[in-house]
Scaffold this motif. Sequence first.
Motif, mmCIF file in Angstrom:
data_model
loop_
_atom_site.group_PDB
_atom_site.id
_atom_site.type_symbol
_atom_site.label_atom_id
_atom_site.label_comp_id
_atom_site.label_asym_id
_atom_site.label_seq_id
_atom_site.Cartn_x
_atom_site.Cartn_y
_atom_site.Cartn_z
ATOM 1 N N VAL A 27 -1.133 -1.750 21.350
ATOM 2 C CA VAL A 27 -0.628 -0.587 20.732
ATOM 3 C C VAL A 27 -0.141 -0.930 19.566
ATOM 4 N N VAL A 28 0.917 -1.893 19.674
ATOM 5 C CA VAL A 28 1.984 -2.268 18.708
ATOM 6 C C VAL A 28 0.958 -3.118 17.665
ATOM 7 N N GLY A 29 0.362 -3.908 18.088
ATOM 8 C CA GLY A 29 -0.635 -4.501 16.996
ATOM 9 C C GLY A 29 -1.500 -3.740 16.176
ATOM 10 N N VAL A 30 -2.112 -2.859 16.754
ATOM 11 C CA VAL A 30 -3.030 -1.884 15.927
ATOM 12 C C VAL A 30 -2.074 -1.056 14.956
ATOM 13 N N ALA A 31 -1.146 -0.608 15.625
ATOM 14 C CA ALA A 31 -0.010 0.165 14.768
ATOM 15 C C ALA A 31 0.297 -0.814 13.351
ATOM 16 N N LEU A 32 0.814 -1.930 13.824
ATOM 17 C CA LEU A 32 1.039 -2.801 12.737
ATOM 18 C C LEU A 32 0.094 -3.173 11.801
ATOM 19 N N LEU A 33 -1.100 -3.284 12.213
ATOM 20 C CA LEU A 33 -2.308 -3.376 11.162
ATOM 21 C C LEU A 33 -2.634 -2.246 10.422
ATOM 22 N N ALA A 34 -2.495 -1.074 11.304
ATOM 23 C CA ALA A 34 -2.729 0.322 10.251
ATOM 24 C C ALA A 34 -1.523 0.445 9.231
ATOM 25 N N ALA A 35 -0.335 0.335 9.650
ATOM 26 C CA ALA A 35 0.605 0.837 8.998
ATOM 27 C C ALA A 35 0.829 0.632 7.533
ATOM 28 N N PRO A 36 0.329 -0.503 6.765
ATOM 29 C CA PRO A 36 0.302 -0.689 5.243
ATOM 30 C C PRO A 36 -0.749 0.164 4.908
ATOM 31 N N HIS A 37 -1.849 0.502 5.663
ATOM 32 C CA HIS A 37 -3.050 1.323 4.964
ATOM 33 C C HIS A 37 -2.411 2.763 5.035
ATOM 34 N N VAL A 38 -1.746 3.323 6.165
ATOM 35 C CA VAL A 38 -1.269 4.527 6.233
ATOM 36 C C VAL A 38 -0.366 4.832 5.144
ATOM 37 N N ILE A 39 0.624 3.744 4.946
ATOM 38 C CA ILE A 39 1.499 3.966 3.705
ATOM 39 C C ILE A 39 0.715 4.009 2.513
ATOM 40 N N GLY A 40 -0.181 3.270 2.259
ATOM 41 C CA GLY A 40 -1.016 3.115 1.145
ATOM 42 C C GLY A 40 -0.111 2.167 0.122
ATOM 43 N N ALA A 41 -1.181 1.584 -0.792
ATOM 44 C CA ALA A 41 -0.805 0.604 -1.782
ATOM 45 C C ALA A 41 -0.501 1.625 -2.943
ATOM 46 N N PRO A 42 0.431 0.788 -3.856
ATOM 47 C CA PRO A 42 0.879 1.530 -5.081
ATOM 48 C C PRO A 42 -0.330 1.874 -6.017
ATOM 49 N N GLU A 43 -0.486 2.870 -6.554
ATOM 50 C CA GLU A 43 -1.760 3.004 -7.523
ATOM 51 C C GLU A 43 -1.376 3.873 -8.562
ATOM 52 N N LEU A 44 -2.101 3.647 -9.344
ATOM 53 C CA LEU A 44 -2.045 4.691 -10.699
ATOM 54 C C LEU A 44 -2.736 6.004 -10.346
ATOM 55 N N GLU A 45 -2.454 6.846 -10.996
ATOM 56 C CA GLU A 45 -3.311 8.314 -10.961
ATOM 57 C C GLU A 45 -4.518 7.988 -11.880
ATOM 58 N N GLY A 46 -5.749 8.472 -11.610
ATOM 59 C CA GLY A 46 -7.034 8.316 -12.304
ATOM 60 C C GLY A 46 -7.371 6.882 -12.365
ATOM 61 N N PHE A 47 -8.261 6.849 -13.093
ATOM 62 C CA PHE A 47 -9.252 5.376 -13.142
ATOM 63 C C PHE A 47 -9.280 5.034 -14.672
ATOM 64 N N SER A 48 -9.180 3.801 -15.132
ATOM 65 C CA SER A 48 -9.125 3.524 -16.470
ATOM 66 C C SER A 48 -9.955 2.092 -16.899
ATOM 67 N N GLY A 49 -10.717 1.887 -15.939
ATOM 68 C CA GLY A 49 -11.421 0.508 -15.844
ATOM 69 C C GLY A 49 -12.308 0.561 -17.161
ATOM 70 N N VAL A 50 -12.292 -0.520 -17.858
ATOM 71 C CA VAL A 50 -13.432 -0.791 -18.879
ATOM 72 C C VAL A 50 -14.603 -1.357 -18.598
ATOM 73 N N ALA A 51 -14.573 -2.242 -17.232
ATOM 74 C CA ALA A 51 -15.819 -3.096 -17.242
ATOM 75 C C ALA A 51 -16.593 -2.245 -16.354
ATOM 76 N N PRO A 52 -18.013 -2.401 -16.245
ATOM 77 C CA PRO A 52 -18.695 -1.654 -15.436
ATOM 78 C C PRO A 52 -18.406 -1.730 -13.757
ATOM 79 N N PRO A 53 -18.683 -0.639 -13.032
ATOM 80 C CA PRO A 53 -18.129 -0.910 -11.763
ATOM 81 C C PRO A 53 -18.945 -2.043 -10.853
ATOM 82 N N GLU A 54 -20.228 -2.449 -11.424
ATOM 83 C CA GLU A 54 -20.830 -3.262 -11.061
ATOM 84 C C GLU A 54 -20.317 -4.603 -10.887
ATOM 85 N N VAL A 55 -19.688 -4.926 -12.029
ATOM 86 C CA VAL A 55 -18.947 -6.170 -12.394
ATOM 87 C C VAL A 55 -17.762 -6.091 -11.448
#
Lengths: 263, 58
Positions: free
Chosen positions: A202-230
Amino acid sequence: MFQKMLTGAIGAGAAAWLLAAVLHFAFVQEYILLGEEYETGAAVHYAGVAHDEAQAAEPAVADSDMAAANDHDHDEAASEDGATAHDHSHGDAGDEGSALTRNFWTVVFFGLVYVGYAMVLVAGFGLASAYGKVITAREGILWGIAGFAVFQLAPAMGLAPELPGTMAADLGDRQLWWWGTALATALGLASIAYGRGVAALVVGVALLAAPHVIGAPELEGFSGVAPPEVSAAFAARALGVALAVWALMGWVAGHLWSREAAR
Amino acid sequence: MMMTITKTRASEKTTTLLSVLGMALLGLTIVVAAGHAQSATLHDAAHDVRHATGFPCH
């Protein structure tokens, strides 16, 4: 013990270094260069599907794809000077020297990164051995795959390998999340692999999940200039190459470790 | 006698754990320098590797 770990780290790190360099230039580098074409504006992506160039559907070769992309510029943006755009293409005589220097440093830094990772890996072997665990070459492969999950796959779940030119959140925040994710994933996997009982699971799974529950820092919206395929192909290939490299590194480290132990 | 053996084993384990810690710190320092340090020279030289190995770059 330190000597044994150092021998393993250098051997496994060197093997990983070679494979990383070969696979990088075989599968990944072309997408970095292609991404830079879009980052600098030498190539421009716009919404829509290539209607008249069949080769635009095959983004595997940077030069041909770039040529296709530049042709799009002609069609789409009348102000874009095609001849100027073509000056950016790779393989020009003047670019060869700087490309060589650039690739030289890439090879050097692959060595540093993977010898560093190999040291962390064998430190893990040392810790496991101190508690009576036997590490073989096969165990080493599992450790290598775990290392891939810790340092590349789990961080990539929140911060996908970025094509040059990708806009992203504050660097310090991302680095903090990256390290926190690596640490939590390492502890989580160790708890699942070597812990006892349901609590460890249980502790192991919680540790694996925690960073993704917290979530990575991200910008609002998307601004990529390259094609998504690339971007997608780049991220997938970077991770695939890393998996192969880590598996080899773990196998070599485990092999060297068990050979030393048998003496 | 028994106590001496226990003590020796304990100190062996301490030495092992210190070696493990030293090796891990050395490896992590190299990874931080190659992958995360933001000096302009380091960044430029390591640029492609940082992108390809998924370090937060830029």
